[in-house]
Design a protein around this motif. Sequence first.
Motif, PDB file in Angstrom:
ATOM      1  N   LYS A 128      37.749  42.222  28.675  1.00  0.00           N
ATOM      2  CA  LYS A 128      36.004  42.995  28.376  1.00  0.00           C
ATOM      3  C   LYS A 128      35.961  44.169  28.675  1.00  0.00           C
ATOM      4  N   THR A 129      36.656  44.694  29.612  1.00  0.00           N
ATOM      5  CA  THR A 129      36.923  46.378  29.988  1.00  0.00           C
ATOM      6  C   THR A 129      36.721  46.992  29.091  1.00  0.00           C
ATOM      7  N   THR A 130      37.550  46.600  27.802  1.00  0.00           N
ATOM      8  CA  THR A 130      38.043  47.376  26.979  1.00  0.00           C
ATOM      9  C   THR A 130      36.719  47.222  25.918  1.00  0.00           C
ATOM     10  N   THR A 159      30.768  44.683  37.360  1.00  0.00           N
ATOM     11  CA  THR A 159      30.265  44.001  38.698  1.00  0.00           C
ATOM     12  C   THR A 159      31.734  43.622  38.739  1.00  0.00           C
ATOM     13  N   ASP A 160      32.256  43.530  38.256  1.00  0.00           N
ATOM     14  CA  ASP A 160      33.766  42.951  38.580  1.00  0.00           C
ATOM     15  C   ASP A 160      34.405  43.591  39.623  1.00  0.00           C
ATOM     16  N   SER A 161      34.657  42.829  40.600  1.00  0.00           N
ATOM     17  CA  SER A 161      34.696  43.933  42.264  1.00  0.00           C
ATOM     18  C   SER A 161      36.857  44.244  41.636  1.00  0.00           C
ATOM     19  N   HIS A 214      37.728  46.623  40.104  1.00  0.00           N
ATOM     20  CA  HIS A 214      37.012  47.720  38.604  1.00  0.00           C
ATOM     21  C   HIS A 214      38.221  48.727  38.144  1.00  0.00           C
ATOM     22  N   SER A 215      38.082  48.488  36.794  1.00  0.00           N
ATOM     23  CA  SER A 215      38.549  48.961  35.977  1.00  0.00           C
ATOM     24  C   SER A 215      38.334  50.282  34.489  1.00  0.00           C
ATOM     25  N   LEU A 216      36.905  49.797  35.135  1.00  0.00           N
ATOM     26  CA  LEU A 216      36.017  50.456  34.258  1.00  0.00           C
ATOM     27  C   LEU A 216      37.010  52.020  33.606  1.00  0.00           C
ATOM     28  N   VAL A 229      26.981  46.166  30.417  1.00  0.00           N
ATOM     29  CA  VAL A 229      28.438  45.721  31.728  1.00  0.00           C
ATOM     30  C   VAL A 229      28.681  44.581  31.874  1.00  0.00           C
ATOM     31  N   ASP A 230      30.724  45.099  32.259  1.00  0.00           N
ATOM     32  CA  ASP A 230      31.143  43.897  32.192  1.00  0.00           C
ATOM     33  C   ASP A 230      31.672  43.619  33.138  1.00  0.00           C
ATOM     34  N   CYS A 231      31.433  42.234  33.149  1.00  0.00           N
ATOM     35  CA  CYS A 231      31.278  41.322  33.504  1.00  0.00           C
ATOM     36  C   CYS A 231      32.635  40.905  34.571  1.00  0.00           C
TER      37      CYS A 231
HETATM   38 MG   LIG Z   1      38.319  44.296  33.798  1.00  0.00          MG
END
Ligand SMILES: [Mg+2]
Length: 397
Positions: A14-16, A37-39, A41-43, A130-132
Amino acid sequence: MRIVLFTGKGGVGKTTTASATALRLADRGVKTLLLSTDSAHSLGDALDTRLGNEPAEVVTGLWAAQIDTQRRFEAAWHDVQQFLVDMLARGGVDPITAEELTVLPGVEEVLALLAVREFAVAGNWDVLVVDCAPTAETLRLLALPEALGWYLQKVFPAHRRLARGMRPIAAMMGRGDVIPPDSLFEALLRLSDELAAVRELLADPAVTSVRLVLTPESVVAAEARRTFTALALYGYSVDLVIANRVFPQGRDTFRQAWARAQQAQLVELRESFAGLPVRELPYRATEPVGVTELRAIADALYGAVPGADPAALGAAPELMSVDTEGEEFVLRMWLPLVERTAVDAARAGDDLVLTVAGHRRVLTLPSVLRRCEVVGGEFADRQLRVRFRPDPTQWPR
Ligand SMILES: [Mg+2]
Ligand SMILES: Nc1ncnc2c1ncn2[C@@H]1O[C@H](COP(=O)(O)OP(=O)(O)O)[C@@H](O)[C@H]1O
């Protein structure tokens, strides 16, 4: 203005893919804000940079931020929480435990959605990506604005009237402190309005679409199918499926076995997500971290620059409609990938309570249908049809 949400099981990419999509938008000259919004956080890790909770420009045209739900929680929920903490404390609960008891699960995540809306209405960006959080959490989150809003609207006004009536009596008995103050109700009703606005924005198929990220493995695909159904139930449109980490063909038996299994899954996926584009992303030899790597991911997803518009809405099916059929109204709801036995619909006052494969939605009926009685319903061809007939006692002659 467009909002694109990325969701899927944990670790599928997802993040990628969200980062690659946002980067490609920026490279095409679109002012883009990438939010997480993912706690977990890896953005920042994916982009190989440090991110805070305020948007910062990472490369030209791309801003990114990781929403700090804890801080927002304290800002928005403080009044309500304070009242509850005081109440519990008076009941003999020590303040620290009281504080912990009043942390409602889910509220923090809802506040992340409120933040998404704030950024959307600020009007500083053309697209929000948005990266959920992983699907289960995201679904709960996307179902919440409506459920909580419904509760706040239906239940709290009654509580409030009751509280108003009780206050003089409680005051006479010297216990005015046990009745919640009006400011509490105002805070709750404000929250309810904000939730309704979030919901309106995210359920508007002209603004928001959801992209399902998966890897072509049976367990992951099964969860993606369930997510797809639930998203349809809650009225969110999905416009793209991304099948990530697809093994390239190889000579060794290990790779051949994986490639064969994944290809079989991909055939099944294309069948079950019929009508939705399924894009494949190859398993790369290195971890796609940093801007250069993410650009390569974007090339694979959307073609070399400029390529296709990554924010273009795919052809998402219409989820709900109300039509007339002779004397009757028919409410149609498209519910993909479910068995008839998993669908249940019941009328409750002005609402229709839908239960689909374990998910429930309380749908406030459009006003025209409220003055009707339900005369039938059926589920066929992935469509729930509920038939309504005007109730003569409720229509002016
Ligand atoms: Mg992620
Ligand atoms: N196509 C790919 N090829 C190789 N590694 C990938 C690919 N997509 C994602 N990854 C790696 O897999 C891990 C999980 O991806 P991530 O985007 O963080 O997943 P999620 O956000 O869904 O948890 C990361 O280390 C990421 O760099």
